[in-house]
Design a protein around this motif. Structure first.
Motif, PDB file in Angstrom:
ATOM      1  N   ARG A 111      45.975   7.261 -23.981  1.00 53.60           N
ATOM      2  CA  ARG A 111      46.049   8.408 -24.900  1.00 53.60           C
ATOM      3  C   ARG A 111      46.767   8.013 -26.186  1.00 53.60           C
ATOM      4  NH1 ARG A 111      46.968  12.188 -19.990  1.00 53.60           N
ATOM      5  NH2 ARG A 111      44.881  13.081 -19.792  1.00 53.60           N
ATOM      6  N   GLU A 112      47.888   7.282 -26.035  1.00 58.08           N
ATOM      7  CA  GLU A 112      48.653   6.832 -27.200  1.00 58.08           C
ATOM      8  C   GLU A 112      47.835   5.881 -28.076  1.00 58.08           C
ATOM      9  OE1 GLU A 112      52.243   5.184 -25.565  1.00 58.08           O
ATOM     10  OE2 GLU A 112      53.050   7.156 -25.041  1.00 58.08           O
ATOM     11  N   ALA A 113      46.957   5.111 -27.445  1.00 57.34           N
ATOM     12  CA  ALA A 113      46.134   4.150 -28.188  1.00 57.34           C
ATOM     13  C   ALA A 113      44.903   4.802 -28.805  1.00 57.34           C
ATOM     14  CB  ALA A 113      45.715   3.009 -27.261  1.00 57.34           C
ATOM     15  N   GLY A 114      44.678   6.081 -28.513  1.00 59.73           N
ATOM     16  CA  GLY A 114      43.549   6.786 -29.109  1.00 59.73           C
ATOM     17  C   GLY A 114      42.235   6.612 -28.370  1.00 59.73           C
ATOM     18  N   SER A 115      42.285   6.349 -27.086  1.00 67.21           N
ATOM     19  CA  SER A 115      41.058   6.208 -26.304  1.00 67.21           C
ATOM     20  C   SER A 115      40.293   7.532 -26.278  1.00 67.21           C
ATOM     21  CB  SER A 115      41.392   5.787 -24.874  1.00 67.21           C
ATOM     22  OG  SER A 115      42.012   4.522 -24.856  1.00 67.21           O
ATOM     23  N   THR A 116      38.994   7.430 -26.072  1.00 69.30           N
ATOM     24  CA  THR A 116      38.151   8.629 -26.035  1.00 69.30           C
ATOM     25  C   THR A 116      38.380   9.385 -24.719  1.00 69.30           C
ATOM     26  OG1 THR A 116      36.286   7.537 -24.953  1.00 69.30           O
ATOM     27  CG2 THR A 116      36.373   7.436 -27.382  1.00 69.30           C
ATOM     28  N   ALA A 117      37.999  10.646 -24.721  1.00 71.00           N
ATOM     29  CA  ALA A 117      38.113  11.467 -23.511  1.00 71.00           C
ATOM     30  C   ALA A 117      37.285  10.864 -22.380  1.00 71.00           C
ATOM     31  CB  ALA A 117      37.672  12.896 -23.806  1.00 71.00           C
ATOM     32  N   GLU A 118      36.135  10.313 -22.717  1.00 72.48           N
ATOM     33  CA  GLU A 118      35.279   9.680 -21.710  1.00 72.48           C
ATOM     34  C   GLU A 118      35.983   8.483 -21.070  1.00 72.48           C
ATOM     35  OE1 GLU A 118      31.373   7.095 -22.177  1.00 72.48           O
ATOM     36  OE2 GLU A 118      30.947   9.238 -22.529  1.00 72.48           O
ATOM     37  N   GLN A 119      36.613   7.643 -21.885  1.00 71.61           N
ATOM     38  CA  GLN A 119      37.336   6.484 -21.364  1.00 71.61           C
ATOM     39  C   GLN A 119      38.513   6.918 -20.487  1.00 71.61           C
ATOM     40  OE1 GLN A 119      38.148   4.860 -25.272  1.00 71.61           O
ATOM     41  NE2 GLN A 119      36.792   3.094 -24.900  1.00 71.61           N
ATOM     42  N   ILE A 120      39.229   7.932 -20.940  1.00 64.38           N
ATOM     43  CA  ILE A 120      40.380   8.420 -20.184  1.00 64.38           C
ATOM     44  C   ILE A 120      39.934   9.014 -18.852  1.00 64.38           C
ATOM     45  CG2 ILE A 120      42.220  10.174 -20.158  1.00 64.38           C
ATOM     46  CD1 ILE A 120      42.525   9.588 -23.205  1.00 64.38           C
ATOM     47  N   ASN A 121      38.859   9.785 -18.868  1.00 63.37           N
ATOM     48  CA  ASN A 121      38.350  10.374 -17.622  1.00 63.37           C
ATOM     49  C   ASN A 121      37.881   9.302 -16.642  1.00 63.37           C
ATOM     50  OD1 ASN A 121      38.937  12.997 -18.372  1.00 63.37           O
ATOM     51  ND2 ASN A 121      36.927  13.350 -19.287  1.00 63.37           N
ATOM     52  N   ALA A 122      37.267   8.253 -17.162  1.00 67.91           N
ATOM     53  CA  ALA A 122      36.842   7.138 -16.303  1.00 67.91           C
ATOM     54  C   ALA A 122      38.068   6.473 -15.669  1.00 67.91           C
ATOM     55  CB  ALA A 122      36.025   6.126 -17.100  1.00 67.91           C
ATOM     56  N   GLN A 123      39.129   6.320 -16.455  1.00 60.91           N
ATOM     57  CA  GLN A 123      40.356   5.714 -15.924  1.00 60.91           C
ATOM     58  C   GLN A 123      41.001   6.622 -14.881  1.00 60.91           C
ATOM     59  OE1 GLN A 123      41.618   2.529 -16.610  1.00 60.91           O
ATOM     60  NE2 GLN A 123      42.807   3.073 -14.809  1.00 60.91           N
TER      61      GLN A 123
END
Length: 181
Positions: A113-125
């Protein structure tokens, strides 16, 4: 050879768990520092593979060792060192840090989140984290994850040590002359 493997494997194992000890003494809230300390202790512990193989080669094997024999020695030392590390992690995990998988996963998501990842990337993680948390409910999976964490370091050290320390026996000049004629 067995004594050398056991000695250096056990000492390497003790050194590899120093990271746990330091982390507990200093507090383990900062996972980044804990990981740095942990990998540093692994590297120091696995550096004994070089010492063990060289010691065997120079003091017991007449100054020579084949790549395969050095590889075998290093892999066995790595396995001993890694097994001690895994065993201690099981004690630490189950007695002191049972929420490790969840906390570690949460830290990764926070960093994303701090690095600005997309919602899709965060949800995958988050989905991957949920799988790891579920896996960590099974002791066999905890053991496998922990071996994967450390054993590859030992394998790299073993390959390097075997390549660097392999040494053919010196041939007697007269044997060489007789062979050359």
């Amino acid at each position: 050879m067995t004594k050398t493997i056991l000695t250096y494997g056990l000492i390497g194992g003790v050194i590899s768990i120093i990271g746990y000890i330091i982390t507990f003494l200093t507090g383990h809230e900062d996972m980044t520092n804990a990981m740095i300390i942990g990998f540093a202790s692994m590297i120091v512990g696995f550096s004994l593979i070089f010492v063990g193989i060289k010691n065997y080669r120079d003091k017991q094997a007449g100054g020579s060792i084949t790549f395969l024999k050095a590889l075998k020695m290093g892999l066995l030392m790595s396995l001993i060192t890694s097994t001690i590390y895994v065993f201690v992690w099981l004690i630490v995990f189950y007695n002191y840090y049972p929420n490790f998988a969840q906390q570690y996963g949460d830290k990764i998501v926070e960093q994303m989140r701090e690095a600005g990842s997309t919602a899709e990337q965060i949800n995958a993680q988050i989905a991957e984290n949920a799988k790891v948390v579920e896996d960590y409910k099974n002791p066999l999976m905890v053991i496998l994850y922990t071996y994967v964490e450390i054993l590859w370091v030992g394998i790299i050290f073993t390959l390097l040590a075997a390549l660097i320390l392999k040494k053919k026996p010196k041939q007697n000049k007269e044997e060489f002359k007789a062979w050359a004629e």
